[in-house]
Design a protein around this motif. Structure first.
Motif, PDB file in Angstrom:
ATOM      1  N   THR A 142       0.829  -1.214   0.000  1.00 25.85           N
ATOM      2  CA  THR A 142       0.000   0.000   0.000  1.00 25.85           C
ATOM      3  C   THR A 142       0.856   1.252   0.000  1.00 25.85           C
ATOM      4  OG1 THR A 142      -1.817  -1.123   1.141  1.00 25.85           O
ATOM      5  CG2 THR A 142      -1.751   1.286   1.278  1.00 25.85           C
ATOM      6  N   LEU A 143       1.900   1.253   0.821  1.00 24.64           N
ATOM      7  CA  LEU A 143       2.794   2.414   0.895  1.00 24.64           C
ATOM      8  C   LEU A 143       3.465   2.679  -0.443  1.00 24.64           C
ATOM      9  CD1 LEU A 143       4.383   4.590   2.454  1.00 24.64           C
ATOM     10  CD2 LEU A 143       5.999   2.783   3.097  1.00 24.64           C
ATOM     11  N   TYR A 144       4.031   1.647  -1.041  1.00 24.66           N
ATOM     12  CA  TYR A 144       4.794   1.864  -2.271  1.00 24.66           C
ATOM     13  C   TYR A 144       3.908   2.022  -3.502  1.00 24.66           C
ATOM     14  CZ  TYR A 144       9.068   1.646   0.296  1.00 24.66           C
ATOM     15  OH  TYR A 144      10.086   1.958   1.176  1.00 24.66           O
ATOM     16  N   VAL A 145       2.664   1.602  -3.424  1.00 24.67           N
ATOM     17  CA  VAL A 145       1.708   1.967  -4.474  1.00 24.67           C
ATOM     18  C   VAL A 145       1.531   3.486  -4.489  1.00 24.67           C
ATOM     19  CG1 VAL A 145      -0.746   1.931  -5.079  1.00 24.67           C
ATOM     20  CG2 VAL A 145       0.457  -0.213  -4.646  1.00 24.67           C
ATOM     21  N   ALA A 146       1.437   4.081  -3.295  1.00 25.45           N
ATOM     22  CA  ALA A 146       1.287   5.538  -3.214  1.00 25.45           C
ATOM     23  C   ALA A 146       2.505   6.247  -3.807  1.00 25.45           C
ATOM     24  CB  ALA A 146       1.083   5.956  -1.764  1.00 25.45           C
ATOM     25  N   PHE A 147       3.691   5.725  -3.547  1.00 27.84           N
ATOM     26  CA  PHE A 147       4.890   6.297  -4.150  1.00 27.84           C
ATOM     27  C   PHE A 147       4.896   6.089  -5.665  1.00 27.84           C
ATOM     28  CE2 PHE A 147       6.943   6.087   0.152  1.00 27.84           C
ATOM     29  CZ  PHE A 147       7.373   7.408   0.205  1.00 27.84           C
ATOM     30  N   ALA A 148       4.507   4.903  -6.105  1.00 26.02           N
ATOM     31  CA  ALA A 148       4.479   4.624  -7.542  1.00 26.02           C
ATOM     32  C   ALA A 148       3.525   5.564  -8.267  1.00 26.02           C
ATOM     33  CB  ALA A 148       4.088   3.169  -7.788  1.00 26.02           C
ATOM     34  N   GLU A 149       2.411   5.892  -7.631  1.00 31.81           N
ATOM     35  CA  GLU A 149       1.442   6.814  -8.239  1.00 31.81           C
ATOM     36  C   GLU A 149       2.013   8.209  -8.406  1.00 31.81           C
ATOM     37  OE1 GLU A 149      -1.827   6.380  -5.574  1.00 31.81           O
ATOM     38  OE2 GLU A 149      -2.662   4.626  -6.628  1.00 31.81           O
ATOM     39  N   GLY A 159      16.185  -3.282   6.372  1.00 34.97           N
ATOM     40  CA  GLY A 159      16.303  -4.729   6.525  1.00 34.97           C
ATOM     41  C   GLY A 159      17.649  -5.126   7.071  1.00 34.97           C
ATOM     42  N   GLY A 160      17.971  -6.422   6.851  1.00 29.95           N
ATOM     43  CA  GLY A 160      19.256  -6.930   7.283  1.00 29.95           C
ATOM     44  C   GLY A 160      19.199  -7.943   8.392  1.00 29.95           C
ATOM     45  N   ARG A 161      18.008  -8.325   8.823  1.00 32.36           N
ATOM     46  CA  ARG A 161      17.873  -9.313   9.893  1.00 32.36           C
ATOM     47  C   ARG A 161      17.586 -10.722   9.370  1.00 32.36           C
ATOM     48  NH1 ARG A 161      16.349  -7.316  14.915  1.00 32.36           N
ATOM     49  NH2 ARG A 161      17.760  -5.612  15.482  1.00 32.36           N
ATOM     50  N   CYS A 162      16.711 -10.791   8.385  1.00 32.85           N
ATOM     51  CA  CYS A 162      16.238 -12.090   7.901  1.00 32.85           C
ATOM     52  C   CYS A 162      16.228 -12.069   6.376  1.00 32.85           C
ATOM     53  CB  CYS A 162      14.842 -12.377   8.444  1.00 32.85           C
ATOM     54  SG  CYS A 162      14.121 -13.907   7.800  1.00 32.85           S
ATOM     55  N   LEU A 163      17.053 -12.895   5.771  1.00 31.06           N
ATOM     56  CA  LEU A 163      17.206 -12.900   4.323  1.00 31.06           C
ATOM     57  C   LEU A 163      15.882 -13.236   3.617  1.00 31.06           C
ATOM     58  CD1 LEU A 163      19.199 -12.657   1.935  1.00 31.06           C
ATOM     59  CD2 LEU A 163      19.570 -15.132   2.148  1.00 31.06           C
ATOM     60  N   ALA A 164      15.175 -14.240   4.122  1.00 36.40           N
ATOM     61  CA  ALA A 164      13.905 -14.628   3.484  1.00 36.40           C
ATOM     62  C   ALA A 164      12.908 -13.476   3.503  1.00 36.40           C
ATOM     63  CB  ALA A 164      13.327 -15.854   4.184  1.00 36.40           C
ATOM     64  N   ASP A 165      12.848 -12.759   4.628  1.00 40.67           N
ATOM     65  CA  ASP A 165      11.943 -11.609   4.710  1.00 40.67           C
ATOM     66  C   ASP A 165      12.337 -10.531   3.708  1.00 40.67           C
ATOM     67  OD1 ASP A 165      10.515 -12.812   6.710  1.00 40.67           O
ATOM     68  OD2 ASP A 165      11.410 -11.653   8.343  1.00 40.67           O
ATOM     69  N   ASP A 166      13.622 -10.237   3.633  1.00 35.70           N
ATOM     70  CA  ASP A 166      14.068  -9.184   2.723  1.00 35.70           C
ATOM     71  C   ASP A 166      13.843  -9.565   1.270  1.00 35.70           C
ATOM     72  OD1 ASP A 166      14.808  -7.630   4.852  1.00 35.70           O
ATOM     73  OD2 ASP A 166      16.955  -8.005   4.677  1.00 35.70           O
ATOM     74  N   LEU A 167      14.072 -10.811   0.921  1.00 38.01           N
ATOM     75  CA  LEU A 167      13.835 -11.255  -0.454  1.00 38.01           C
ATOM     76  C   LEU A 167      12.356 -11.119  -0.814  1.00 38.01           C
ATOM     77  CD1 LEU A 167      16.120 -14.416  -0.612  1.00 38.01           C
ATOM     78  CD2 LEU A 167      16.396 -12.304  -1.928  1.00 38.01           C
ATOM     79  N   ARG A 168      11.492 -11.502   0.091  1.00 39.95           N
ATOM     80  CA  ARG A 168      10.051 -11.407  -0.174  1.00 39.95           C
ATOM     81  C   ARG A 168       9.633  -9.945  -0.317  1.00 39.95           C
ATOM     82  NH1 ARG A 168       8.594 -12.984   4.282  1.00 39.95           N
ATOM     83  NH2 ARG A 168       7.719 -11.046   5.151  1.00 39.95           N
ATOM     84  N   ARG A 169      10.132  -9.091   0.557  1.00 38.22           N
ATOM     85  CA  ARG A 169       9.765  -7.681   0.523  1.00 38.22           C
ATOM     86  C   ARG A 169      10.302  -6.988  -0.731  1.00 38.22           C
ATOM     87  NH1 ARG A 169       8.658  -5.015   5.325  1.00 38.22           N
ATOM     88  NH2 ARG A 169      10.392  -3.560   5.080  1.00 38.22           N
ATOM     89  N   PHE A 170      11.508  -7.318  -1.126  1.00 39.18           N
ATOM     90  CA  PHE A 170      12.039  -6.740  -2.364  1.00 39.18           C
ATOM     91  C   PHE A 170      11.220  -7.185  -3.570  1.00 39.18           C
ATOM     92  CE2 PHE A 170      16.224  -5.674  -0.315  1.00 39.18           C
ATOM     93  CZ  PHE A 170      16.248  -4.351  -0.721  1.00 39.18           C
ATOM     94  N   ALA A 171      10.757  -8.418  -3.570  1.00 39.63           N
ATOM     95  CA  ALA A 171       9.931  -8.891  -4.685  1.00 39.63           C
ATOM     96  C   ALA A 171       8.622  -8.103  -4.758  1.00 39.63           C
ATOM     97  CB  ALA A 171       9.649 -10.386  -4.519  1.00 39.63           C
ATOM     98  N   LEU A 172       8.025  -7.830  -3.608  1.00 38.39           N
ATOM     99  CA  LEU A 172       6.777  -7.062  -3.586  1.00 38.39           C
ATOM    100  C   LEU A 172       6.984  -5.640  -4.096  1.00 38.39           C
ATOM    101  CD1 LEU A 172       5.389  -8.198  -0.096  1.00 38.39           C
ATOM    102  CD2 LEU A 172       4.473  -8.814  -2.351  1.00 38.39           C
ATOM    103  N   VAL A 173       8.067  -5.008  -3.654  1.00 32.35           N
ATOM    104  CA  VAL A 173       8.331  -3.633  -4.072  1.00 32.35           C
ATOM    105  C   VAL A 173       8.719  -3.579  -5.553  1.00 32.35           C
ATOM    106  CG1 VAL A 173       9.852  -1.650  -3.731  1.00 32.35           C
ATOM    107  CG2 VAL A 173       8.885  -2.839  -1.769  1.00 32.35           C
ATOM    108  N   THR A 174       9.450  -4.572  -6.026  1.00 31.97           N
ATOM    109  CA  THR A 174       9.812  -4.627  -7.443  1.00 31.97           C
ATOM    110  C   THR A 174       8.560  -4.706  -8.308  1.00 31.97           C
ATOM    111  OG1 THR A 174      11.932  -5.702  -6.984  1.00 31.97           O
ATOM    112  CG2 THR A 174      11.043  -5.938  -9.202  1.00 31.97           C
ATOM    113  N   GLU A 175       7.623  -5.551  -7.897  1.00 36.94           N
ATOM    114  CA  GLU A 175       6.375  -5.679  -8.653  1.00 36.94           C
ATOM    115  C   GLU A 175       5.570  -4.383  -8.597  1.00 36.94           C
ATOM    116  OE1 GLU A 175       2.371  -8.547  -8.786  1.00 36.94           O
ATOM    117  OE2 GLU A 175       3.935  -8.867  -7.280  1.00 36.94           O
ATOM    118  N   THR A 176       5.556  -3.737  -7.434  1.00 38.18           N
ATOM    119  CA  THR A 176       4.757  -2.524  -7.259  1.00 38.18           C
ATOM    120  C   THR A 176       5.308  -1.362  -8.064  1.00 38.18           C
ATOM    121  OG1 THR A 176       4.120  -3.230  -5.033  1.00 38.18           O
ATOM    122  CG2 THR A 176       3.859  -0.895  -5.557  1.00 38.18           C
ATOM    123  N   LEU A 177       6.609  -1.108  -7.930  1.00 38.32           N
ATOM    124  CA  LEU A 177       7.211   0.019  -8.638  1.00 38.32           C
ATOM    125  C   LEU A 177       7.450  -0.274 -10.115  1.00 38.32           C
ATOM    126  CD1 LEU A 177       9.851   1.459  -6.122  1.00 38.32           C
ATOM    127  CD2 LEU A 177       7.445   2.086  -6.430  1.00 38.32           C
ATOM    128  N   GLY A 178       7.501  -1.551 -10.470  1.00 37.57           N
ATOM    129  CA  GLY A 178       7.756  -1.920 -11.859  1.00 37.57           C
ATOM    130  C   GLY A 178       6.508  -2.111 -12.688  1.00 37.57           C
TER     131      GLY A 178
END
Length: 384
Positions: A142-149, A159-178
């Motif tokens: 929701t946050l990055y949709v607003a930025f994309a708009e 990030g930097g604590r959990c690799l799996a979490d960061d990979l998932r979050r980067f995938a979501l943001v890549t899809e949103t901004l892309g």
């Protein structure tokens, strides 16, 4: 014209979401925003957001002086506290008074600050950075949709604590901004939470899946040797510098090859920002300001220096009681034409509102967890 006094106010920024990083977060999403208004004998006032720290100790360096002598007065403030050091929070007070001086100077010249500083284009390139470590996946999207708009095509995740979490979050943001077909630029901010070997292992693993533009503050701010070791060991650029309180801190960092992208915190003021940008430019390094959301005047520096890369835009709103002559559109910041930094203050509205506890609350991101840099296994929580 003479400087005669100053007054302080505190307003609040309502983010509408938890804000923080891997060191901690503020669940309420309400943070304090200190303001300083510098007064003159001719009634013209300079406005700045930033810090109230040590103002009484610093102000005698300005009192009775012509506010147009900005860089001279900046050095006078440094000299005023040289025995006890201008480091730490004191540097925030210097930066806030300095920004108010620049606002005054531009108002007296009848020019917007970005033009007074030499900027020829009012557009400043920016990237989205939502202080998003505590957000759920849905909240993140929701946050990055607003930025994309608003046209943003680059994002920095905490990030930097959990690799799996960061990979998932980067995938979501890549899809949103892309969504428009643009491949977004992606950055990771670890907020000084690693040691050098942790950084190499973590970033190398992340880069097997994510094309990182830069990794930010991977190590402690003073670790020149560690940053210089890290840079050739990963593909991403190393970005650091936002918490260095004074130009003298940059000399070993830059001479030692510890930064690929040189950063400076917006709270430290206009003169510091200009000097850091020029120090980076002398070494052919790009420059990137951090934290423009509550320190709006610094965008004028970004418009004026030749090596500006991109500026951090953390939110699309403004603090209560402030009006800012800027637009967050087209993937950046469009600066206005009002004289000065373009910040207007409604003191009545601010005085009627409550203040927040602020960034320094115990669970907040400005408190360093005691196990930072010492973890042997990944952890998704705070302070463990």
């Amino acid at each position: 014209m003479k400087i005669t006094g100053y007054r302080t106010l505190s307003t609040t920024h309502h983010w509408g979401r938890p804000v923080g990083d891997v060191n901690g977060y503020i669940a309420s999403g309400v943070t304090d925003v200190p303001l300083v208004i510098l007064e003159t004998d001719e009634g013209v006032e300079g406005v700045a957001t930033g810090s109230h720290h040590d103002l009484d100790r610093l102000f005698p360096a300005l009192e009775g002086k012509d506010p147009r002598a900005v860089t001279t007065l900046y050095d006078a403030m440094l000299a005023r506290v040289f025995k006890s050091s201008h480091g730490g929070a004191t540097f925030g007070g210097i930066g806030t008074l300095d920004t108010a001086l620049w606002d005054l100077k531009a108002k007296l010249a009848g020019e917007p600050l970005w033009r007074l500083l030499g900027g020829g284009d009012r557009f400043v390139h920016g990237y989205a950075s939502g202080l998003d470590a505590a957000l759920t996946d849905d909240e993140l999207v929701t946050l990055y949709v607003a930025f994309a708009e608003r046209g943003y095509t680059a994002a920095k995740l905490k990030g930097g604590r959990c690799l799996a979490d960061d990979l998932r979050r980067f995938a979501l943001v890549t899809e949103t901004l892309g969504a428009t077909g643009t491949t977004p630029a992606l950055m990771l901010d670890a907020n000084e939470s690693w040691n050098v070997k942790q950084a190499v292992r973590y970033v190398s693993a992340l880069e097997e899946h994510v094309d990182l533009t830069w990794v930010e503050e991977p190590l402690r701010r003073w670790d020149t040797a560690g940053h210089a070791r890290l840079s050739p060991a990963i593909k991403a650029a190393v970005a650091t510098g936002e918490n260095l309180t004074g130009l003298e801190w940059y000399r070993p960092l830059l001479d030692g090859g510890g930064a690929d992208i040189v950063q400076a915190g917006a709270i430290w003021g206009i003169t510091h920002m200009l000097r850091v940008a020029m120090a980076a430019h002398s070494r052919d390094l790009p420059f990137s300001p951090v934290g423009l959301t509550a320190n709006f005047a610094v965008a004028a520096v970004a418009a004026a220096v030749p090596n500006h890369l991109s500026s951090e835009v953390q939110d699309l709103g403004v603090p209560l009681g402030l009006t800012v002559d800027q637009q967050l559109i087209d993937g950046g910041i469009v600066l206005g034409e009002l004289p000065g930094a373009g910040v207007a203050v409604d003191e009545t509205a601010i005085r009627a509102a409550r203040t927040a506890e602020g960034w320094q609350e115990p669970a907040g991101p400005h408190m360093r967890p005691h196990r930072s840099g010492l973890r042997m296994v990944e952890s998704g929580g705070w302070g463990k």
